[in-house]
Design an enzyme around this catalytic site. Structure first.
Site, PDB file in Angstrom:
ATOM      1  N   MET A 150       0.811  -1.212   0.000  1.00  0.00           N
ATOM      2  CA  MET A 150       0.000   0.000   0.000  1.00  0.00           C
ATOM      3  C   MET A 150       0.844   1.262   0.000  1.00  0.00           C
ATOM      4  O   MET A 150       0.630   2.193   0.781  1.00  0.00           O
ATOM      5  CB  MET A 150      -0.952  -0.010   1.200  1.00  0.00           C
ATOM      6  CG  MET A 150      -1.866  -1.217   1.248  1.00  0.00           C
ATOM      7  SD  MET A 150      -2.813  -1.451  -0.276  1.00  0.00           S
ATOM      8  CE  MET A 150      -3.899  -0.040  -0.206  1.00  0.00           C
TER       9      MET A 150
ATOM     10  N   ASP B 196      -1.241   2.267 -11.534  1.00  0.00           N
ATOM     11  CA  ASP B 196      -2.024   1.226 -12.222  1.00  0.00           C
ATOM     12  C   ASP B 196      -2.013   1.430 -13.732  1.00  0.00           C
ATOM     13  O   ASP B 196      -3.051   1.389 -14.397  1.00  0.00           O
ATOM     14  CB  ASP B 196      -3.467   1.222 -11.692  1.00  0.00           C
ATOM     15  CG  ASP B 196      -3.534   0.861 -10.223  1.00  0.00           C
ATOM     16  OD1 ASP B 196      -2.659   0.111  -9.753  1.00  0.00           O
ATOM     17  OD2 ASP B 196      -4.455   1.336  -9.532  1.00  0.00           O
TER      18      ASP B 196
ATOM     19  N   HIS C 128      -4.078  -5.765  -9.683  1.00  0.00           N
ATOM     20  CA  HIS C 128      -5.120  -4.791  -9.369  1.00  0.00           C
ATOM     21  C   HIS C 128      -6.482  -5.445  -9.559  1.00  0.00           C
ATOM     22  O   HIS C 128      -6.702  -6.138 -10.565  1.00  0.00           O
ATOM     23  CB  HIS C 128      -4.992  -3.571 -10.282  1.00  0.00           C
ATOM     24  CG  HIS C 128      -5.957  -2.483  -9.937  1.00  0.00           C
ATOM     25  ND1 HIS C 128      -5.795  -1.686  -8.819  1.00  0.00           N
ATOM     26  CD2 HIS C 128      -7.102  -2.066 -10.541  1.00  0.00           C
ATOM     27  CE1 HIS C 128      -6.809  -0.825  -8.769  1.00  0.00           C
ATOM     28  NE2 HIS C 128      -7.608  -1.033  -9.787  1.00  0.00           N
TER      29      HIS C 128
END
Length: 206
Positions: free
Chosen positions: A90, A145, A109
Protein backbone atom coordinates in the site's frame (compact mmCIF):
# COMPACT_ATOMS: atom_id res chain seq x y z
CA UNK A 1 16.72 -20.53 -10.44
CA UNK A 2 15.02 -17.14 -10.46
CA UNK A 3 14.70 -15.17 -7.23
CA UNK A 4 11.51 -13.30 -6.36
CA UNK A 5 11.09 -10.38 -4.00
CA UNK A 6 7.65 -9.82 -2.47
CA UNK A 7 6.46 -6.47 -1.11
CA UNK A 8 3.33 -6.43 1.06
CA UNK A 9 1.54 -4.31 3.63
CA UNK A 10 -1.29 -6.56 4.84
CA UNK A 11 -2.43 -10.15 4.94
CA UNK A 12 -0.51 -11.09 1.80
CA UNK A 13 -2.98 -13.57 0.31
CA UNK A 14 -1.38 -13.21 -3.11
CA UNK A 15 2.03 -13.81 -1.53
CA UNK A 16 0.71 -17.03 0.02
CA UNK A 17 -0.72 -18.09 -3.36
CA UNK A 18 2.65 -17.44 -5.02
CA UNK A 19 4.53 -19.34 -2.31
CA UNK A 20 2.11 -22.27 -2.55
CA UNK A 21 2.45 -22.36 -6.34
CA UNK A 22 6.24 -22.43 -6.09
CA UNK A 23 6.00 -25.23 -3.53
CA UNK A 24 3.75 -27.26 -5.83
CA UNK A 25 5.93 -26.73 -8.89
CA UNK A 26 3.47 -24.46 -10.68
CA UNK A 27 6.12 -21.76 -10.88
CA UNK A 28 9.15 -23.88 -11.80
CA UNK A 29 12.74 -22.88 -11.13
CA UNK A 30 11.79 -19.99 -8.85
CA UNK A 31 12.26 -19.20 -5.18
CA UNK A 32 11.17 -16.38 -2.89
CA UNK A 33 14.39 -14.68 -1.88
CA UNK A 34 12.90 -12.01 0.37
CA UNK A 35 9.56 -10.73 1.68
CA UNK A 36 9.46 -7.08 2.74
CA UNK A 37 6.71 -5.16 4.49
CA UNK A 38 6.48 -1.52 5.45
CA UNK A 39 4.33 -2.53 8.44
CA UNK A 40 5.65 -4.65 11.30
CA UNK A 41 2.19 -5.98 12.16
CA UNK A 42 1.38 -7.17 8.62
CA UNK A 43 0.00 -10.74 8.78
CA UNK A 44 1.86 -11.46 5.54
CA UNK A 45 5.21 -10.99 7.30
CA UNK A 46 4.14 -13.42 10.02
CA UNK A 47 3.15 -15.94 7.33
CA UNK A 48 6.53 -15.51 5.63
CA UNK A 49 8.41 -16.11 8.87
CA UNK A 50 6.31 -19.20 9.57
CA UNK A 51 7.39 -20.54 6.18
CA UNK A 52 11.03 -19.96 7.06
CA UNK A 53 11.47 -17.26 4.43
CA UNK A 54 13.74 -14.25 4.63
CA UNK A 55 11.22 -11.72 5.98
CA UNK A 56 12.10 -8.11 6.67
CA UNK A 57 10.20 -5.10 7.96
CA UNK A 58 11.31 -1.69 6.71
CA UNK A 59 8.99 0.84 8.38
CA UNK A 60 7.76 3.64 6.16
CA UNK A 61 5.94 5.81 8.71
CA UNK A 62 7.45 9.25 8.99
CA UNK A 63 9.98 8.76 6.20
CA UNK A 64 10.08 10.56 2.85
CA UNK A 65 9.00 8.16 0.10
CA UNK A 66 12.32 8.08 -1.73
CA UNK A 67 14.32 7.55 1.47
CA UNK A 68 12.17 4.53 2.30
CA UNK A 69 12.36 3.30 -1.28
CA UNK A 70 16.15 3.41 -1.20
CA UNK A 71 16.18 1.21 1.89
CA UNK A 72 13.85 -1.29 0.19
CA UNK A 73 15.89 -1.30 -3.03
CA UNK A 74 19.07 -1.95 -1.05
CA UNK A 75 17.45 -4.98 0.59
CA UNK A 76 16.12 -6.28 -2.74
CA UNK A 77 19.51 -5.95 -4.38
CA UNK A 78 21.22 -7.65 -1.45
CA UNK A 79 18.80 -10.56 -1.90
CA UNK A 80 19.63 -10.73 -5.63
CA UNK A 81 16.05 -10.60 -6.86
CA UNK A 82 15.20 -11.13 -10.53
CA UNK A 83 11.55 -10.08 -10.22
CA UNK A 84 9.58 -8.03 -7.70
CA UNK A 85 5.92 -8.78 -6.97
CA UNK A 86 3.72 -6.26 -5.18
CA UNK A 87 1.21 -8.21 -3.12
CA UNK A 88 -1.03 -5.68 -1.44
CA UNK A 89 1.79 -3.17 -1.01
CA UNK A 90 0.00 0.00 0.00
CA UNK A 91 2.65 2.46 -1.07
CA UNK A 92 3.26 4.25 -4.33
CA UNK A 93 6.76 3.53 -5.59
CA UNK A 94 8.83 6.57 -6.45
CA UNK A 95 9.88 7.01 -10.10
CA UNK A 96 13.44 6.37 -8.93
CA UNK A 97 12.46 2.95 -7.52
CA UNK A 98 10.73 1.94 -10.75
CA UNK A 99 13.74 3.00 -12.80
CA UNK A 100 16.00 0.64 -10.83
CA UNK A 101 14.04 -2.42 -12.04
CA UNK A 102 12.64 -1.78 -15.54
CA UNK A 103 10.09 -4.45 -16.49
CA UNK A 104 10.93 -6.34 -13.30
CA UNK A 105 8.14 -5.10 -11.02
CA UNK A 106 4.67 -6.64 -11.17
CA UNK A 107 1.45 -5.51 -9.52
CA UNK A 108 -2.03 -6.96 -9.35
CA UNK A 109 -5.12 -4.79 -9.37
CA UNK A 110 -8.70 -5.95 -8.68
CA UNK A 111 -10.30 -4.55 -11.83
CA UNK A 112 -10.00 -4.85 -15.58
CA UNK A 113 -7.63 -1.95 -16.13
CA UNK A 114 -7.80 0.74 -17.36
CA UNK A 115 -11.22 0.69 -15.64
CA UNK A 116 -11.33 1.63 -11.95
CA UNK A 117 -7.69 2.32 -11.04
CA UNK A 118 -6.69 3.28 -7.52
CA UNK A 119 -8.24 2.28 -4.22
CA UNK A 120 -11.53 0.43 -3.68
CA UNK A 121 -11.68 -0.85 -7.25
CA UNK A 122 -14.30 -3.52 -6.49
CA UNK A 123 -16.51 -0.95 -4.80
CA UNK A 124 -16.12 1.35 -7.79
CA UNK A 125 -17.08 -1.44 -10.19
CA UNK A 126 -20.07 -2.50 -8.12
CA UNK A 127 -21.33 1.06 -7.75
CA UNK A 128 -20.93 1.68 -11.47
CA UNK A 129 -23.12 -1.30 -12.25
CA UNK A 130 -20.74 -3.21 -14.50
CA UNK A 131 -21.73 -6.71 -15.57
CA UNK A 132 -18.16 -8.01 -15.82
CA UNK A 133 -15.25 -7.21 -13.51
CA UNK A 134 -12.00 -9.03 -12.82
CA UNK A 135 -8.32 -8.47 -12.14
CA UNK A 136 -5.20 -7.35 -13.97
CA UNK A 137 -1.51 -8.17 -13.51
CA UNK A 138 0.64 -5.47 -15.05
CA UNK A 139 4.16 -4.13 -15.08
CA UNK A 140 4.69 -1.19 -12.75
CA UNK A 141 5.71 2.11 -14.30
CA UNK A 142 5.85 5.66 -12.97
CA UNK A 143 2.06 6.10 -13.15
CA UNK A 144 -0.61 4.55 -10.92
CA UNK A 145 -2.02 1.23 -12.22
CA UNK A 146 -0.72 2.06 -15.68
CA UNK A 147 2.03 -0.29 -16.91
CA UNK A 148 1.70 -2.82 -19.74
CA UNK A 149 -0.87 -5.54 -19.02
CA UNK A 150 0.40 -9.12 -18.71
CA UNK A 151 -2.66 -11.16 -17.65
CA UNK A 152 -6.33 -10.35 -17.06
CA UNK A 153 -9.06 -12.59 -15.64
CA UNK A 154 -12.75 -11.79 -15.94
CA UNK A 155 -15.35 -12.29 -13.22
CA UNK A 156 -19.09 -11.90 -13.93
CA UNK A 157 -21.01 -9.63 -11.60
CA UNK A 158 -24.02 -11.65 -10.44
CA UNK A 159 -27.40 -10.15 -9.61
CA UNK A 160 -27.08 -11.42 -6.04
CA UNK A 161 -23.58 -10.00 -5.51
CA UNK A 162 -22.60 -7.38 -3.01
CA UNK A 163 -19.18 -5.77 -2.73
CA UNK A 164 -17.94 -8.52 -0.42
CA UNK A 165 -18.96 -11.51 -2.56
CA UNK A 166 -17.65 -9.83 -5.71
CA UNK A 167 -14.34 -9.05 -4.00
CA UNK A 168 -13.93 -12.65 -2.82
CA UNK A 169 -14.53 -14.07 -6.31
CA UNK A 170 -12.11 -11.58 -7.83
CA UNK A 171 -9.50 -12.51 -5.21
CA UNK A 172 -9.71 -16.18 -6.19
CA UNK A 173 -8.90 -15.19 -9.77
CA UNK A 174 -6.09 -12.90 -8.59
CA UNK A 175 -4.26 -15.90 -7.17
CA UNK A 176 -4.42 -17.68 -10.53
CA UNK A 177 -3.59 -14.61 -12.58
CA UNK A 178 -0.54 -13.62 -10.57
CA UNK A 179 1.09 -17.03 -10.85
CA UNK A 180 0.34 -17.14 -14.57
CA UNK A 181 1.88 -13.69 -15.05
CA UNK A 182 5.03 -14.60 -13.11
CA UNK A 183 5.55 -17.59 -15.39
CA UNK A 184 5.09 -15.40 -18.46
CA UNK A 185 7.66 -12.87 -17.28
CA UNK A 186 10.22 -15.37 -16.02
CA UNK A 187 9.93 -17.31 -19.28
CA UNK A 188 10.91 -14.11 -21.07
CA UNK A 189 9.26 -14.95 -24.39
CA UNK A 190 7.56 -11.63 -24.94
CA UNK A 191 8.10 -8.11 -26.14
CA UNK A 192 6.41 -4.88 -25.15
CA UNK A 193 5.24 -2.93 -28.17
CA UNK A 194 3.87 0.40 -27.03
CA UNK A 195 1.47 -0.65 -24.28
CA UNK A 196 0.95 -4.17 -25.62
CA UNK A 197 2.70 -7.26 -24.35
CA UNK A 198 3.15 -9.62 -27.30
CA UNK A 199 3.81 -13.30 -26.63
CA UNK A 200 5.66 -16.11 -28.41
CA UNK A 201 8.78 -14.17 -29.26
CA UNK A 202 12.30 -14.74 -28.03
CA UNK A 203 13.29 -12.05 -25.61
CA UNK A 204 15.36 -11.63 -22.48
CA UNK A 205 13.89 -10.39 -19.24
CA UNK A 206 15.13 -6.84 -19.25
Amino acid sequence: MKSLGILLSGRGSNFVAIADSIGRGRIPDARIAIVISNKADAPGITAAKQRGLNALTIPSKGKPREEHDREVVTALRHAGVDLICLAGYMRLLSPWFVQQFPHKILNIHPSLLPAFPGLEAQEQAFAYGVKVSGCTVHFVDEELDHGAIIVQKTVPVLDGDDEHTLSERILAQEHLAYCEAINVVLDGKFKILGRRLVMNVTAELS
